[in-house]
Design an enzyme around this catalytic site. Structure first.
Site, PDB file in Angstrom:
ATOM      1  N   ARG A 124      -1.658   5.568  14.033  1.00  0.00           N
ATOM      2  CA  ARG A 124      -0.703   4.642  14.818  1.00  0.00           C
ATOM      3  C   ARG A 124      -0.800   5.071  16.253  1.00  0.00           C
ATOM      4  NH1 ARG A 124       3.773   7.714  16.083  1.00  0.00           N
ATOM      5  NH2 ARG A 124       4.077   9.655  14.660  1.00  0.00           N
ATOM      6  N   ARG A 167       0.789  -1.106  -0.110  1.00  0.00           N
ATOM      7  CA  ARG A 167      -0.167  -0.084   0.052  1.00  0.00           C
ATOM      8  C   ARG A 167       0.889   1.250  -0.112  1.00  0.00           C
ATOM      9  NH1 ARG A 167      -3.368  -0.287   5.080  1.00  0.00           N
ATOM     10  NH2 ARG A 167      -4.264   1.804   4.160  1.00  0.00           N
ATOM     11  N   LYS A 179       3.084  -6.978  12.451  1.00  0.00           N
ATOM     12  CA  LYS A 179       2.362  -7.416  11.085  1.00  0.00           C
ATOM     13  C   LYS A 179       2.398  -8.556  10.497  1.00  0.00           C
ATOM     14  CE  LYS A 179       1.197  -5.147   6.783  1.00  0.00           C
ATOM     15  NZ  LYS A 179       1.067  -3.744   6.162  1.00  0.00           N
TER      16      LYS A 179
END
Ligand code: BTN
Length: 322
Positions: A319, A121, A186
C-alpha cells in the site's frame, strides 16, 4: 428479484395495463398486483395509474442473456456457455458445480444479479447487492504448471482494464497485482481460484470479477471504492454492455497468454500501474521503498536505496505509505 419477468416488461418506463401484463406473463391480474407490491416492498418506485395500469419510475438496468451474447463476436459467442442467474451463492462456486456436470468443451461463464456469499481475496466477503453491479466468473483451462498463475492474475487485470477502456472509461488504473482502480478508488476486484489438482499438465482455474456499476452505498466495504455511475454520472451504464466487453477482452487476453506467455502484457500492465514512483510499504511493515513496476514474470519491484526487491503476488500486499 422474484418479479424479474414483470420488471423486464416495465423496464421501458411506459404505462402497461394490468391486463396486458397478465396476458404477456400468462398469470392473473391479481398475481400481477402481488408482484407489483413485492417489487415496491423491495424498494422500487412504481406508479399505479387508475384505469390505465402501472409505470416503473425507478431506472432499471436488468441483466439479459441475449443482449450479452449479441455484444460478443460470433466465434466467441459459440465458444462460451453463458448462464445468467437472478441469485447464487457465488458465481465462482457455480462455475465449479457446472464444470462437474458439463463436458461440452465450451468455456463456462456465469453472471448473477446478486450473490448471497460473494467471495473476495484473502478470505474476505464481496458485497453483492441485487440490481447494482457485475458479478461474473469464467472457467478457464490451461496447459502448463501452477507457476503460470501469478502471470494470469495480472493478465486478467489488464484484460478488465482494457474492457473498460473499450466501453469509454478513461484512465483506468491497476493496483498490483490486479485491483482495478478509477479516480483513486477501487472499482473492481478479481479472484482467481484453482479447481482441483494439476492433472496431466492441465490446470483448471475459476476467474471471478466483481465490478461496481451503479452502487451508491455499501455497508461493510472496508476500503475506498467507486462505481462507474458514481465516477462517471453523465453516462447511462448498461451492465450487459460492460459484461460483453469483459468476456470478450478476458477470453482474448487468456488466448494470447496461453500461446505467447506474459511478455506482451508487461507493458500493458505497467502503463496503468498506480504504484509507480509512489512511496510504498508492505502491509506488515516488513518492507518500504519506491514503486518500480513489474518484472518479466509479474513480480512487483520496490526500489529500496541501492537495490530492487522483488515481491511475489500472494506473499505480500502493498500500500501507499501515508
Ligand atoms: C477482491 O477481493 O478484490 C476480489 C473480488 C472478486 C469478487 C467476484 S464477484 C464474482 C466472483 N464470485 C465471487 O464470489 N467472487 C468473485
Amino acid at each position: 428479484m422474484k418479479s424479474r419477468a414483470l420488471l423486464g416488461l416495465l423496464a421501458d418506463g411506459q404505462v402497461h395495463s394490468g391486463e396486458s401484463l397478465a396476458a404477456s406473463l400468462g398469470i392473473s391480474r391479481t398475481a400481477i398486483w402481488k408482484q407489483i407490491r413485492r417489487a415496491m416492498d423491495e424498494g422500487l418506485r412504481i406508479e399505479t395509474i387508475r384505469g390505465k395500469g402501472y409505470r416503473l419510475l425507478t431506472e432499471m438496468d436488468l441483466l439479459d442473456q441475449n443482449q450479452i451474447l449479441e455484444g460478443l463476436n460470433a466465434p466467441r459467442r459459440s465458444a462460451i456457455e453463458l448462464t445468467v442467474l437472478d441469485e447464487v451463492d457465488s458465481t465462482n462456486a457455480e462455475i465449479v458445480r457446472r464444470r462437474r456436470e458439463s463436458v461440452n468443451g465450451r468455456v463456462p461463464v456465469c453472471i448473477a444479479d446478486c450473490q448471497t456469499a460473494g467471495r473476495g481475496r484473502r478470505g474476505r466477503q464481496w458485497q453483492s447487492p441485487p440490481g447494482q453491479n457485475l458479478y461474473l466468473s469464467l472457467g478457464l483451462t490451461f496447459r502448463g504448471s501452477f507457476a503460470m498463475l501469478d502471470g494470469l492474475s495480472l493478465v486478467l487485470g489488464v484484460a478488465v482494464a482494457e474492457a473498460l477502456e473499450q466501453v469509454g472509461v478513461p484512465e483506468v488504473g491497476l493496483k498490483w497485482p490486479n485491483d482495478i482502480f478509477l479516480a483513486g478508488s477501487k472499482l473492481a476486484g478479481i479472484l482467481v481460484e484453482l479447481q482441483g489438482e494439476l492433472e496431466e499438465g492441465v490446470v483448471q482455474v475459476v476467474a471471478g470479477i466483481g465490478m461496481n456499476i451503479h452502487m451508491t452505498d455499501a455497508a461493510g466495504v472496508d476500503q475506498a471504492w467507486v462505481s462507474l455511475a458514481g465516477a462517471l454520472p453523465e453516462r447511462r451504464w448498461c451492465r450487459n454492455e460492460v459484461a460483453a466487453s469483459v468476456i470478450e477482452s478476458v477470453l482474448g487476453a487468456v488466448d494470447d497468454f496461453a500461446r505467447k506467455g506474459f511478455g506482451d502484457f508487461r507493458e500493458r500492465w505497467q502503463s496503468r500501474d498506480i504504484f509507480a514512483g509512489q512511496e510504498l510499504m508492505a502491509s506488515q511493515g516488513e518492507l518500504a521503498g519506491t514503486g518500480h513496476g513489474i518484472d518479466h514474470s509479474g513480480n512487483y519491484l520496490i526500489a529500496t536505496g541501492d537495490e530492487l526487491v522483488k515481491v511475489r503476488a500472494g506473499e505480500i500486499s502493498l500500500r501507499v505509505r501515508s
